[in-house]
Motif scaffolding. Sequence first.
Motif, PDB file in Angstrom:
ATOM      1  N   GLY A 136     114.540  27.688  32.835  1.00 48.74           N
ATOM      2  CA  GLY A 136     114.017  28.823  32.084  1.00 48.74           C
ATOM      3  C   GLY A 136     112.718  28.489  31.365  1.00 48.74           C
ATOM      4  O   GLY A 136     111.775  29.296  31.343  1.00 48.74           O
ATOM      5  N   LEU A 137     112.652  27.305  30.763  1.00 48.74           N
ATOM      6  CA  LEU A 137     111.435  26.879  30.066  1.00 48.74           C
ATOM      7  C   LEU A 137     110.265  26.742  31.038  1.00 48.74           C
ATOM      8  O   LEU A 137     109.130  27.138  30.727  1.00 48.74           O
ATOM      9  N   LEU A 138     110.525  26.195  32.222  1.00 43.93           N
ATOM     10  CA  LEU A 138     109.469  26.016  33.211  1.00 43.93           C
ATOM     11  C   LEU A 138     109.027  27.356  33.798  1.00 43.93           C
ATOM     12  O   LEU A 138     107.834  27.573  34.041  1.00 43.93           O
ATOM     13  N   ALA A 139     109.994  28.250  34.016  1.00 45.73           N
ATOM     14  CA  ALA A 139     109.651  29.583  34.541  1.00 45.73           C
ATOM     15  C   ALA A 139     108.783  30.340  33.544  1.00 45.73           C
ATOM     16  O   ALA A 139     107.865  31.078  33.925  1.00 45.73           O
ATOM     17  N   ILE A 163     110.588  19.513  28.534  1.00 50.91           N
ATOM     18  CA  ILE A 163     110.393  19.395  29.976  1.00 50.91           C
ATOM     19  C   ILE A 163     109.013  19.878  30.419  1.00 50.91           C
ATOM     20  O   ILE A 163     108.382  19.257  31.282  1.00 50.91           O
ATOM     21  N   THR A 164     108.511  20.968  29.849  1.00 48.58           N
ATOM     22  CA  THR A 164     107.195  21.452  30.283  1.00 48.58           C
ATOM     23  C   THR A 164     106.087  20.463  29.905  1.00 48.58           C
ATOM     24  O   THR A 164     105.168  20.223  30.690  1.00 48.58           O
ATOM     25  N   ALA A 221     108.162  20.030  47.351  1.00 46.98           N
ATOM     26  CA  ALA A 221     108.138  19.902  45.891  1.00 46.98           C
ATOM     27  C   ALA A 221     106.926  19.114  45.417  1.00 46.98           C
ATOM     28  O   ALA A 221     106.643  18.010  45.897  1.00 46.98           O
ATOM     29  N   ASP A 222     106.204  19.696  44.443  1.00 50.54           N
ATOM     30  CA  ASP A 222     105.125  18.973  43.767  1.00 50.54           C
ATOM     31  C   ASP A 222     105.684  18.129  42.621  1.00 50.54           C
ATOM     32  O   ASP A 222     105.116  17.097  42.263  1.00 50.54           O
ATOM     33  N   VAL A 223     106.792  18.608  42.041  1.00 47.40           N
ATOM     34  CA  VAL A 223     107.473  17.898  40.952  1.00 47.40           C
ATOM     35  C   VAL A 223     108.963  17.893  41.258  1.00 47.40           C
ATOM     36  O   VAL A 223     109.527  18.911  41.691  1.00 47.40           O
ATOM     37  N   ILE A 224     109.616  16.756  41.043  1.00 49.67           N
ATOM     38  CA  ILE A 224     111.066  16.657  41.204  1.00 49.67           C
ATOM     39  C   ILE A 224     111.667  16.245  39.865  1.00 49.67           C
ATOM     40  O   ILE A 224     111.221  15.270  39.251  1.00 49.67           O
ATOM     41  N   VAL A 225     112.651  17.020  39.406  1.00 44.10           N
ATOM     42  CA  VAL A 225     113.368  16.712  38.173  1.00 44.10           C
ATOM     43  C   VAL A 225     114.818  16.421  38.536  1.00 44.10           C
ATOM     44  O   VAL A 225     115.468  17.219  39.211  1.00 44.10           O
TER      45      VAL A 225
END
Length: 445
Positions: free
Chosen positions: A22-25, A108-109, A38-42
């Motif tokens: 949600g924070l990233l969206a 996270i962002t 994927a450019d980023v993997i969490v």
Amino acid sequence: MNILFVSLGCDKNLVDSEMMLGLLAKKGYDFTDNETEADVIVVNTCCFIGDAKEESVNTLLEMSEYRKSGRCRALIVTGCLAERYRQEILDEIPEVDAVLGTASYDSITEAVEQALGGRHMLRCEDTGRLVLPDAKRILTTGGHYAHLKIAEGCDKHCTYCIIPHLRGPYRSVPMERLIEEAEELAGQGVKELILVAQETTLYGVDLYGEKSLHKLLQKLCRIHGIRWIRIQYCYPEEIYPELVETMKEQPKICHYLDLPIQHASNRILKRMGRRTTREDLKEIIQGLRREIPDICLRTTLISGFPGETQEDHEELMDFVDEMEFDRLGVFAYSAEEDTPAASMEDQIPENLKQERRDEIMELQQEIAFEKAEEMVGKELWCMVEGKIADEYAYVARTYRDAPDVDGYLFIQTMEELMSGDFVKVRVTGAEEYDLIGEIADEFTE
């Protein structure tokens, strides 16, 4: 910019993952389920027991290959493994760009932005901090059910458990915040709320000076659109009369409780640091069944705890046979560093732990089949989970079944159903944990 999320471990960890999504969206990022895109993997990790730790490490190593040779420009680690082995992860897996502890996932962002800018980040804030992100969760459970995490941390300090060290002391989420979140979830189409925490039964003690789970439940029951409310992780010694009365009075609350008892030998319970005796457990279970005759009780056990004798094991087997839990799972004891149990004498050989585990599960399978047979002929409301491909059949759950944990009910029907539909089903057959049924005469929701 595509982000791949891998969420490991328990449903409480899954809520954290959904909050991070949600924070990233909110910042405009897109998501993918394809590692090559994927450019980023969490990776949101778990390390509760040895198997979970191994899965987390193997997943990190697998994802690090995409960081080395694929499109991926940043690899970020969050969750319990990140909290516990923060520096080791950075030292041993150089492809990792950022590590966030359990009380820092709302960063996270910032972690993504720094990693994409070529800067490393390690943030593990005080585990006594309660994270309350300002973002709407992105559900990953299909939309018709969702977990509601009502508290964080634990104060029990059982001798085998590392959770208080990783997740901090018990902190309840304010009731107003939970009601607001539940209303948002209902507005998105969620019909079943599953209340989770390290321990749900103590909800509110730290904020309101008394156990307040029953008050929270009463307010949640007023939310339009919510049909079922399920309670997980209830420590048996903390169950109290007002909670039981609320379960009896409120039709939305599933007659289902998850009671992690861990063992039934008084000697082993004491070594575990548990706060119940065999006699206590028997009285609690019998009391619940007396007050709520159709209640479904789930429990979890540990086999092969340090010092467990054959007599202790047989005592546990006798208890399982006598209590006839509707649902039961067993973990072979996993020695976790920095816990008192890990340094206890008389550690049990791994093969013996597994043998004892298998014996308990074999007994439980017999009990579960008998319980399933008893359901034949009964009519139950159930929630549809989805259709079986190329068949006139659907997968559903009754109030007795938590998603991804318990069994299913398979509905044979020509009717067209949708995921999240509630229908009344007549049970016509049983196969171990699962039931088979058909739409009852009373079809309408």
